[in-house]
Design a protein around this motif. Structure first.
Motif, PDB file in Angstrom:
ATOM      1  N   GLU A 265      -4.387 -10.871  -1.598  1.00  0.00           N
ATOM      2  CA  GLU A 265      -4.417  -9.547  -0.970  1.00  0.00           C
ATOM      3  C   GLU A 265      -3.375  -8.620  -1.591  1.00  0.00           C
ATOM      4  N   SER A 266      -2.212  -9.167  -1.919  1.00  0.00           N
ATOM      5  CA  SER A 266      -1.162  -8.339  -2.526  1.00  0.00           C
ATOM      6  C   SER A 266      -1.575  -7.869  -3.922  1.00  0.00           C
ATOM      7  N   ASP A 267      -2.294  -8.727  -4.667  1.00  0.00           N
ATOM      8  CA  ASP A 267      -2.791  -8.328  -5.981  1.00  0.00           C
ATOM      9  C   ASP A 267      -3.822  -7.216  -5.856  1.00  0.00           C
ATOM     10  N   ALA A 268      -4.709  -7.358  -4.901  1.00  0.00           N
ATOM     11  CA  ALA A 268      -5.733  -6.344  -4.677  1.00  0.00           C
ATOM     12  C   ALA A 268      -5.094  -5.014  -4.270  1.00  0.00           C
ATOM     13  N   ALA A 269      -4.092  -5.075  -3.426  1.00  0.00           N
ATOM     14  CA  ALA A 269      -3.404  -3.852  -3.003  1.00  0.00           C
ATOM     15  C   ALA A 269      -2.703  -3.191  -4.187  1.00  0.00           C
ATOM     16  N   HIS A 270      -2.101  -4.007  -5.034  1.00  0.00           N
ATOM     17  CA  HIS A 270      -1.432  -3.475  -6.219  1.00  0.00           C
ATOM     18  C   HIS A 270      -2.447  -2.824  -7.160  1.00  0.00           C
ATOM     19  N   LEU A 271      -3.580  -3.469  -7.345  1.00  0.00           N
ATOM     20  CA  LEU A 271      -4.620  -2.896  -8.205  1.00  0.00           C
ATOM     21  C   LEU A 271      -5.175  -1.601  -7.610  1.00  0.00           C
ATOM     22  N   GLN A 272      -5.318  -1.555  -6.306  1.00  0.00           N
ATOM     23  CA  GLN A 272      -5.773  -0.319  -5.654  1.00  0.00           C
ATOM     24  C   GLN A 272      -4.765   0.800  -5.891  1.00  0.00           C
ATOM     25  N   PHE A 273      -3.466   0.467  -5.793  1.00  0.00           N
ATOM     26  CA  PHE A 273      -2.424   1.454  -6.067  1.00  0.00           C
ATOM     27  C   PHE A 273      -2.511   1.942  -7.514  1.00  0.00           C
ATOM     28  N   LEU A 274      -2.669   0.995  -8.449  1.00  0.00           N
ATOM     29  CA  LEU A 274      -2.789   1.363  -9.858  1.00  0.00           C
ATOM     30  C   LEU A 274      -4.004   2.243 -10.108  1.00  0.00           C
ATOM     31  N   LEU A 275      -5.101   1.895  -9.492  1.00  0.00           N
ATOM     32  CA  LEU A 275      -6.319   2.676  -9.660  1.00  0.00           C
ATOM     33  C   LEU A 275      -6.114   4.107  -9.161  1.00  0.00           C
ATOM     34  N   ALA A 276      -5.485   4.251  -8.006  1.00  0.00           N
ATOM     35  CA  ALA A 276      -5.228   5.584  -7.460  1.00  0.00           C
ATOM     36  C   ALA A 276      -4.281   6.364  -8.365  1.00  0.00           C
ATOM     37  N   ARG A 277      -3.271   5.695  -8.904  1.00  0.00           N
ATOM     38  CA  ARG A 277      -2.299   6.364  -9.785  1.00  0.00           C
ATOM     39  C   ARG A 277      -2.967   6.804 -11.088  1.00  0.00           C
TER      40      ARG A 277
END
Length: 79
Positions: A3-15
């Motif tokens: 879940e933490s990896d997915a959240a990090h990827l979501q953050f990266l995608l938004a950035r």
């Protein structure tokens, strides 16, 4: 994927999307000026226009590629 990896990827995608939206048209006004023959100078201005066009295409390709890489990782099936 954790879940933490997915959240990090979501953050990266938004950035990345934000950076893409912010910088997509970085070369647009200069390219339009060149297209409108606002710049004169013979061969050097044509070389500059060609380089500007290549840089614009490279920027767009890099932004699309970055977005696609993160989206692919987010949608990759768990093994």
């Amino acid at each position: 994927m954790k879940e933490s990896d997915a959240a990090h990827l979501q953050f990266l995608l938004a950035r990345i999307q934000h950076l893409s939206d912010e910088h997509w048209h970085a070369f647009t006004s200069s390219r339009r000026a060149m297209d409108d023959h606002a710049w004169v100078g013979g061969a050097s201005s044509r070389r500059f226009a060609a380089e500007l066009e290549r840089n614009d295409a490279a920027l767009h390709a890099a932004l699309r590629r970055a977005l696609q890489l993160v989206q692919d990782e987010l949608h990759r099936p768990l093994l």
